[in-house]
Motif scaffolding. Structure first.
Motif, PDB file in Angstrom:
ATOM      1  N   GLU A 292      27.064  44.898  37.080  1.00 16.14           N
ATOM      2  CA  GLU A 292      28.031  45.449  36.199  1.00 16.14           C
ATOM      3  C   GLU A 292      28.551  44.034  35.972  1.00 16.14           C
ATOM      4  OE1 GLU A 292      28.198  47.998  34.300  1.00 16.14           O
ATOM      5  OE2 GLU A 292      26.440  49.003  35.421  1.00 16.14           O
ATOM      6  N   ARG A 293      29.076  43.485  36.796  1.00 18.58           N
ATOM      7  CA  ARG A 293      29.905  42.384  36.833  1.00 18.58           C
ATOM      8  C   ARG A 293      29.117  41.275  35.825  1.00 18.58           C
ATOM      9  NH1 ARG A 293      30.556  37.215  38.688  1.00 18.58           N
ATOM     10  NH2 ARG A 293      28.465  37.375  40.017  1.00 18.58           N
ATOM     11  N   ILE A 294      27.819  40.847  36.236  1.00 17.72           N
ATOM     12  CA  ILE A 294      26.979  39.954  35.625  1.00 17.72           C
ATOM     13  C   ILE A 294      27.075  40.402  33.938  1.00 17.72           C
ATOM     14  CG2 ILE A 294      24.863  38.931  35.220  1.00 17.72           C
ATOM     15  CD1 ILE A 294      24.693  39.337  38.474  1.00 17.72           C
ATOM     16  N   PHE A 295      26.624  41.682  33.804  1.00 21.32           N
ATOM     17  CA  PHE A 295      26.526  41.819  32.429  1.00 21.32           C
ATOM     18  C   PHE A 295      27.657  42.075  31.521  1.00 21.32           C
ATOM     19  CE2 PHE A 295      22.225  42.385  33.873  1.00 21.32           C
ATOM     20  CZ  PHE A 295      21.319  42.413  32.831  1.00 21.32           C
ATOM     21  N   ASN A 296      28.934  42.472  32.251  1.00 23.09           N
ATOM     22  CA  ASN A 296      30.212  42.561  31.622  1.00 23.09           C
ATOM     23  C   ASN A 296      30.202  43.351  30.605  1.00 23.09           C
ATOM     24  OD1 ASN A 296      32.894  41.921  31.576  1.00 23.09           O
ATOM     25  ND2 ASN A 296      32.877  40.085  30.543  1.00 23.09           N
TER      26      ASN A 296
ATOM     27  N   GLU B 223      18.281  33.216  31.569  1.00 21.18           N
ATOM     28  CA  GLU B 223      19.152  31.931  32.137  1.00 21.18           C
ATOM     29  C   GLU B 223      20.329  32.342  32.687  1.00 21.18           C
ATOM     30  OE1 GLU B 223      17.967  28.544  32.925  1.00 21.18           O
ATOM     31  OE2 GLU B 223      15.967  29.709  32.469  1.00 21.18           O
ATOM     32  N   LYS B 224      21.235  33.209  31.776  1.00 25.36           N
ATOM     33  CA  LYS B 224      22.405  33.472  32.298  1.00 25.36           C
ATOM     34  C   LYS B 224      22.547  34.303  33.664  1.00 25.36           C
ATOM     35  CE  LYS B 224      26.671  35.707  30.810  1.00 25.36           C
ATOM     36  NZ  LYS B 224      27.432  36.289  29.572  1.00 25.36           N
ATOM     37  N   MET B 225      21.243  35.290  33.726  1.00 26.78           N
ATOM     38  CA  MET B 225      21.060  36.014  34.978  1.00 26.78           C
ATOM     39  C   MET B 225      20.907  34.828  36.046  1.00 26.78           C
ATOM     40  SD  MET B 225      20.866  39.034  36.170  1.00 26.78           S
ATOM     41  CE  MET B 225      20.363  39.800  37.473  1.00 26.78           C
ATOM     42  N   LYS B 226      20.133  33.852  35.745  1.00 23.89           N
ATOM     43  CA  LYS B 226      19.766  33.192  37.180  1.00 23.89           C
ATOM     44  C   LYS B 226      20.947  32.189  37.506  1.00 23.89           C
ATOM     45  CE  LYS B 226      14.920  32.255  36.038  1.00 23.89           C
ATOM     46  NZ  LYS B 226      13.726  31.140  35.592  1.00 23.89           N
ATOM     47  N   GLN B 227      21.899  31.763  36.425  1.00 22.54           N
ATOM     48  CA  GLN B 227      22.932  31.011  36.656  1.00 22.54           C
ATOM     49  C   GLN B 227      23.903  32.142  37.380  1.00 22.54           C
ATOM     50  OE1 GLN B 227      25.161  29.801  33.129  1.00 22.54           O
ATOM     51  NE2 GLN B 227      26.780  29.100  34.371  1.00 22.54           N
ATOM     52  N   ALA B 228      23.883  33.262  37.195  1.00 23.90           N
ATOM     53  CA  ALA B 228      25.029  34.073  38.102  1.00 23.90           C
ATOM     54  C   ALA B 228      24.402  34.512  39.349  1.00 23.90           C
ATOM     55  CB  ALA B 228      24.869  35.630  37.093  1.00 23.90           C
ATOM     56  N   LEU B 229      22.986  34.382  39.532  1.00 26.08           N
ATOM     57  CA  LEU B 229      22.524  34.621  40.926  1.00 26.08           C
ATOM     58  C   LEU B 229      22.850  32.936  41.741  1.00 26.08           C
ATOM     59  CD1 LEU B 229      19.200  35.960  40.203  1.00 26.08           C
ATOM     60  CD2 LEU B 229      21.043  37.052  41.258  1.00 26.08           C
ATOM     61  N   GLU B 230      22.798  31.980  40.938  1.00 26.10           N
ATOM     62  CA  GLU B 230      22.997  30.708  41.654  1.00 26.10           C
ATOM     63  C   GLU B 230      24.775  30.828  41.969  1.00 26.10           C
ATOM     64  OE1 GLU B 230      22.754  26.741  43.215  1.00 26.10           O
ATOM     65  OE2 GLU B 230      21.464  28.390  42.898  1.00 26.10           O
ATOM     66  N   GLU B 231      25.521  31.227  41.068  1.00 27.45           N
ATOM     67  CA  GLU B 231      26.875  31.263  41.639  1.00 27.45           C
ATOM     68  C   GLU B 231      27.210  32.342  43.080  1.00 27.45           C
ATOM     69  OE1 GLU B 231      28.774  32.527  37.950  1.00 27.45           O
ATOM     70  OE2 GLU B 231      28.860  30.750  37.113  1.00 27.45           O
ATOM     71  N   PHE B 232      26.381  33.211  42.815  1.00 28.58           N
ATOM     72  CA  PHE B 232      26.409  34.406  44.094  1.00 28.58           C
ATOM     73  C   PHE B 232      25.885  33.429  45.348  1.00 28.58           C
ATOM     74  CE2 PHE B 232      24.273  37.141  46.682  1.00 28.58           C
ATOM     75  CZ  PHE B 232      25.347  37.898  47.301  1.00 28.58           C
TER      76      PHE B 232
ATOM     77  N   LYS C 117      20.107  45.416  31.241  1.00 34.76           N
ATOM     78  CA  LYS C 117      20.682  45.719  32.431  1.00 34.76           C
ATOM     79  C   LYS C 117      19.719  46.652  33.344  1.00 34.76           C
ATOM     80  CE  LYS C 117      24.755  47.237  32.081  1.00 34.76           C
ATOM     81  NZ  LYS C 117      26.107  48.057  31.898  1.00 34.76           N
ATOM     82  N   GLU C 118      18.884  47.455  32.706  1.00 32.85           N
ATOM     83  CA  GLU C 118      18.033  48.363  33.336  1.00 32.85           C
ATOM     84  C   GLU C 118      16.949  47.582  34.097  1.00 32.85           C
ATOM     85  OE1 GLU C 118      18.449  51.546  34.033  1.00 32.85           O
ATOM     86  OE2 GLU C 118      20.460  51.123  33.059  1.00 32.85           O
ATOM     87  N   GLN C 119      16.427  46.720  33.430  1.00 36.09           N
ATOM     88  CA  GLN C 119      15.421  45.773  34.048  1.00 36.09           C
ATOM     89  C   GLN C 119      16.239  44.988  35.297  1.00 36.09           C
ATOM     90  OE1 GLN C 119      14.418  43.419  30.450  1.00 36.09           O
ATOM     91  NE2 GLN C 119      12.173  44.238  30.750  1.00 36.09           N
ATOM     92  N   ALA C 120      17.477  44.519  35.055  1.00 30.65           N
ATOM     93  CA  ALA C 120      18.172  44.054  36.344  1.00 30.65           C
ATOM     94  C   ALA C 120      17.983  44.715  37.502  1.00 30.65           C
ATOM     95  CB  ALA C 120      19.359  43.334  35.736  1.00 30.65           C
ATOM     96  N   LYS C 121      18.582  45.861  37.273  1.00 33.23           N
ATOM     97  CA  LYS C 121      18.556  47.157  38.225  1.00 33.23           C
ATOM     98  C   LYS C 121      17.496  47.413  38.900  1.00 33.23           C
ATOM     99  CE  LYS C 121      22.773  49.627  36.397  1.00 33.23           C
ATOM    100  NZ  LYS C 121      23.154  50.999  36.162  1.00 33.23           N
TER     101      LYS C 121
END
Length: 259
Positions: A14-18, A26-35, A81-85
């Motif tokens: 939820e935080r990542i998708f905002n 790429e944005k998802m990967k960036q969020a994972l790198e920040e994590f 979001k569903e794929q990410a979950k």
């Protein structure tokens, strides 16, 4: 995978998708790198995954790379979001298993290294207790946070409270400081303040000592007479770790100061 871990994963998504239904991979990967670097909302991670420790950084690197490879299997340039979950939640069990394996390997290697330093083949109970306690202390995350003590998730929560109390009005430094102190106390109260954490450490140390004596007697008998070798020491460490995991579950709540 526990319900608490699932909730943590879902909150992170939820935080990542905002509020968006889809984002680029790429944005998802960036969020994972920040994590991985400790800048996400991972203050709530089980076992202090975002605090520095001898095996945490290496493990987060491996898990992030593995998760990115799973994302690459999605053919489109975007991810819903569903794929990410689905990807993250199914990945969770595998990650948990790898984490426990990593800890087991670290303990085994550390025992071997310590015995080599001591140049002994067997240890009495007191020597074994000191050796395992030393390894346990080294595995504990250090005090303090990663690159940032206050992440974007905490900032979002603070800004919401600010808007509720002051709206668009400007406030002076004294008013801002009072609000920060109230917010800080509120965050600490979710898991207990630093003084309580110190007391908790003493309780955990006492529990560890009790488990050591209990498991040593159960496996090898008299504490004052028996000596154990490397394999027996590894088996003892494994039993203590399993007992601690069963009897002292980690709280998944987040902490403002990351103590």
């Amino acid at each position: 995978m526990s319900n608490e871990s699932n909730r943590f994963m879902e909150d992170e998504i939820e935080r990542i998708f905002n509020g968006q239904t889809a984002i680029t991979k790429e944005k998802m990967k960036q969020a994972l790198e920040e994590f991985r670097m400790g800048r996400g909302s991972g203050n709530r991670g089980r076992g202090g995954m975002n605090r520095p420790g001898p095996i945490r950084d290496e493990m987060k690197q491996k898990l992030t790379q593995l998760l990115e490879s799973e994302l690459d299997k999605i053919s489109s340039d975007t991810i819903t979001k569903e794929q990410a979950k689905s990807t993250l939640l199914s990945f969770g069990s595998q990650a948990k298993e790898q984490w426990h394996t990593q800890i087991d390997n670290y303990i085994q290697t550390s025992i071997k290294d310590e015995l080599t330093k001591l140049n002994v083949q067997e240890l009495n109970a007191n020597q074994a207790r000191d050796l395992l306690r030393n390894i346990s202390n080294k595995m504990r995350p250090s005090h303090g946070g990663g690159p940032s003590l206050i992440d974007d998730n905490i900032k979002h929560e603070f800004m919401n409270e600010f808007k509720t109390k002051y709206g668009t009005n400007k406030i002076n430094a004294d008013e801002a400081w009072e609000m920060i102190k109230i917010f800080d106390k509120k965050q600490h109260d979710k898991l207990g303040c630093c003084e309580k954490k110190s007391d908790g450490k003493e309780e955990k140390d006492k529990k560890w000592e009790e488990l050591f004596d209990e498991q040593f007697k159960e496996l090898y008998g008299d504490l004052n007479k028996t000596k154990i070798n490397q394999q027996q020491l590894e088996d003892l460490a494994k039993k203590i770790k399993e007992k601690l995991r069963q009897e002292c579950p980690q709280h998944p709540g987040k902490r403002f100061c990351q103590h």
